[in-house]
Write a protein that holds these residues in place. Structure first.
Motif, mmCIF file in Angstrom:
data_model
loop_
_atom_site.group_PDB
_atom_site.id
_atom_site.type_symbol
_atom_site.label_atom_id
_atom_site.label_comp_id
_atom_site.label_asym_id
_atom_site.label_seq_id
_atom_site.Cartn_x
_atom_site.Cartn_y
_atom_site.Cartn_z
ATOM 1 N N LYS A 1 0.848 -1.196 0.000
ATOM 2 C CA LYS A 1 0.000 0.000 0.000
ATOM 3 C C LYS A 1 0.880 1.240 0.000
ATOM 4 O O LYS A 1 1.832 1.344 0.748
ATOM 5 C CB LYS A 1 -0.910 0.019 1.221
ATOM 6 C CG LYS A 1 -1.994 -1.009 1.168
ATOM 7 C CD LYS A 1 -2.941 -0.855 2.330
ATOM 8 C CE LYS A 1 -4.043 -1.881 2.245
ATOM 9 N NZ LYS A 1 -5.023 -1.747 3.297
ATOM 10 N N ILE A 2 0.505 2.162 -0.892
ATOM 11 C CA ILE A 2 1.241 3.422 -1.018
ATOM 12 C C ILE A 2 0.238 4.558 -0.881
ATOM 13 O O ILE A 2 -0.836 4.525 -1.465
ATOM 14 C CB ILE A 2 1.947 3.519 -2.381
ATOM 15 C CG1 ILE A 2 2.944 2.380 -2.540
ATOM 16 C CG2 ILE A 2 2.616 4.858 -2.556
ATOM 17 C CD1 ILE A 2 3.584 2.324 -3.904
ATOM 18 N N THR A 3 0.623 5.584 -0.107
ATOM 19 C CA THR A 3 -0.229 6.761 0.046
ATOM 20 C C THR A 3 0.488 7.943 -0.582
ATOM 21 O O THR A 3 1.656 8.206 -0.292
ATOM 22 C CB THR A 3 -0.508 7.041 1.538
ATOM 23 O OG1 THR A 3 -1.020 5.865 2.144
ATOM 24 C CG2 THR A 3 -1.474 8.181 1.717
ATOM 25 N N ASP A 4 -0.226 8.672 -1.461
ATOM 26 C CA ASP A 4 0.387 9.826 -2.116
ATOM 27 C C ASP A 4 0.217 11.073 -1.246
ATOM 28 O O ASP A 4 -0.367 11.026 -0.166
ATOM 29 C CB ASP A 4 -0.165 10.028 -3.530
ATOM 30 C CG ASP A 4 -1.638 10.386 -3.563
ATOM 31 O OD1 ASP A 4 -2.208 10.654 -2.504
ATOM 32 O OD2 ASP A 4 -2.212 10.396 -4.666
ATOM 33 N N GLY B 1 -3.241 12.028 0.113
ATOM 34 C CA GLY B 1 -3.890 11.126 1.041
ATOM 35 C C GLY B 1 -4.575 9.937 0.388
ATOM 36 O O GLY B 1 -5.254 9.161 1.063
ATOM 37 N N HIS B 2 -4.449 9.796 -0.925
ATOM 38 C CA HIS B 2 -5.044 8.650 -1.604
ATOM 39 C C HIS B 2 -4.158 7.428 -1.407
ATOM 40 O O HIS B 2 -2.938 7.512 -1.525
ATOM 41 C CB HIS B 2 -5.205 8.924 -3.102
ATOM 42 C CG HIS B 2 -6.189 10.007 -3.391
ATOM 43 N ND1 HIS B 2 -5.821 11.323 -3.524
ATOM 44 C CD2 HIS B 2 -7.539 9.968 -3.563
ATOM 45 C CE1 HIS B 2 -6.884 12.054 -3.794
ATOM 46 N NE2 HIS B 2 -7.950 11.246 -3.811
ATOM 47 N N THR B 3 -4.797 6.310 -1.116
ATOM 48 C CA THR B 3 -4.059 5.072 -0.919
ATOM 49 C C THR B 3 -4.199 4.198 -2.163
ATOM 50 O O THR B 3 -5.297 3.995 -2.679
ATOM 51 C CB THR B 3 -4.589 4.304 0.312
ATOM 52 O OG1 THR B 3 -4.519 5.166 1.450
ATOM 53 C CG2 THR B 3 -3.786 3.053 0.563
ATOM 54 N N TYR B 4 -3.093 3.698 -2.634
ATOM 55 C CA TYR B 4 -3.059 2.822 -3.802
ATOM 56 C C TYR B 4 -2.397 1.517 -3.405
ATOM 57 O O TYR B 4 -1.559 1.466 -2.505
ATOM 58 C CB TYR B 4 -2.253 3.453 -4.939
ATOM 59 C CG TYR B 4 -2.828 4.763 -5.426
ATOM 60 C CD1 TYR B 4 -3.853 4.772 -6.354
ATOM 61 C CD2 TYR B 4 -2.337 5.981 -4.950
ATOM 62 C CE1 TYR B 4 -4.378 5.979 -6.807
ATOM 63 C CE2 TYR B 4 -2.849 7.173 -5.392
ATOM 64 C CZ TYR B 4 -3.871 7.174 -6.327
ATOM 65 O OH TYR B 4 -4.390 8.355 -6.763
#
Length: 179
Positions: free
Chosen positions: A4-7, A10-13
């Motif tokens: 999980k990556i958060t930009d 604040g969006h989590t991908y």
């Protein structure tokens, strides 16, 4: 595995592994590689059964093997002749056609369009076909599916515009119909 990556917004991908790093990819790749490898062995004629036949064949006086003579004579048969034979066998065994109907189908422009010579080869080499049985199957079909009388069935079986069986084959079929 995925990560999980958060930009910065604040969006989590979810970041997944590339497909080539996944286990299923390598399993599939191995299956394909072994499948292609085994097909190559079959197509180049190196299977043990074909080698057994070749090594067990006898040698003629001129030094050639009998199996070599058979293989070379089979390879000299034109593809059109071999294809006509394949079609003829199919028509005889799956569609219960008569000799005359098969020959017509093979040579007809509306059918297969083979030459007369290819059709002659096919009919000469079609093998053991029980033409009486084919006539009986057709007759039974006419009786069961179209409720035809025995006289009408016989006419349909022997007609050149119909099935093209011989009178003897039609007689056999009529005599052996199930009621």
């Amino acid at each position: 595995m995925s990560k999980k990556i958060t930009d910065e917004n604040g969006h989590t991908y979810v970041q997944k592994k590339p497909f080539y790093k996944r286990g299923w990819f390598w399993v599939l790749a191995i299956i394909v590689i072994f499948g292609i490898g085994s097909m190559g062995k079959e197509s180049d004629g190196t299977s043990s059964s074909s080698n057994d036949v070749a090594t067990s064949s006898s040698v003629k006086k001129d030094g050639t093997k009998k199996s070599d003579v058979k293989e070379s004579s089979e390879s000299k048969i034109p593809a059109e002749y071999r294809n006509a034979l394949i079609k003829a066998k199919s028509y005889a065994t799956t569609m219960d056609m008569s000799k005359a109907a098969i020959r017509d189908q093979l040579t007809s422009d509306a059918g297969e369009g083979f030459t007369q010579e290819a059709a002659d080869y096919a009919m000469k080499n079609i093998g053991d076909i029980d033409w009486n049985k084919n006539a009986l199957h057709k007759a039974q079909s006419y009786q069961d599916e179209q409720a035809m009388s025995k006289d009408a069935i016989r006419e349909q079986l022997t007609s050149t515009a119909g099935e093209g069986f011989t009178p003897e084959q039609a007689d056999y079929a009529i005599q052996h119909l199930k009621n």
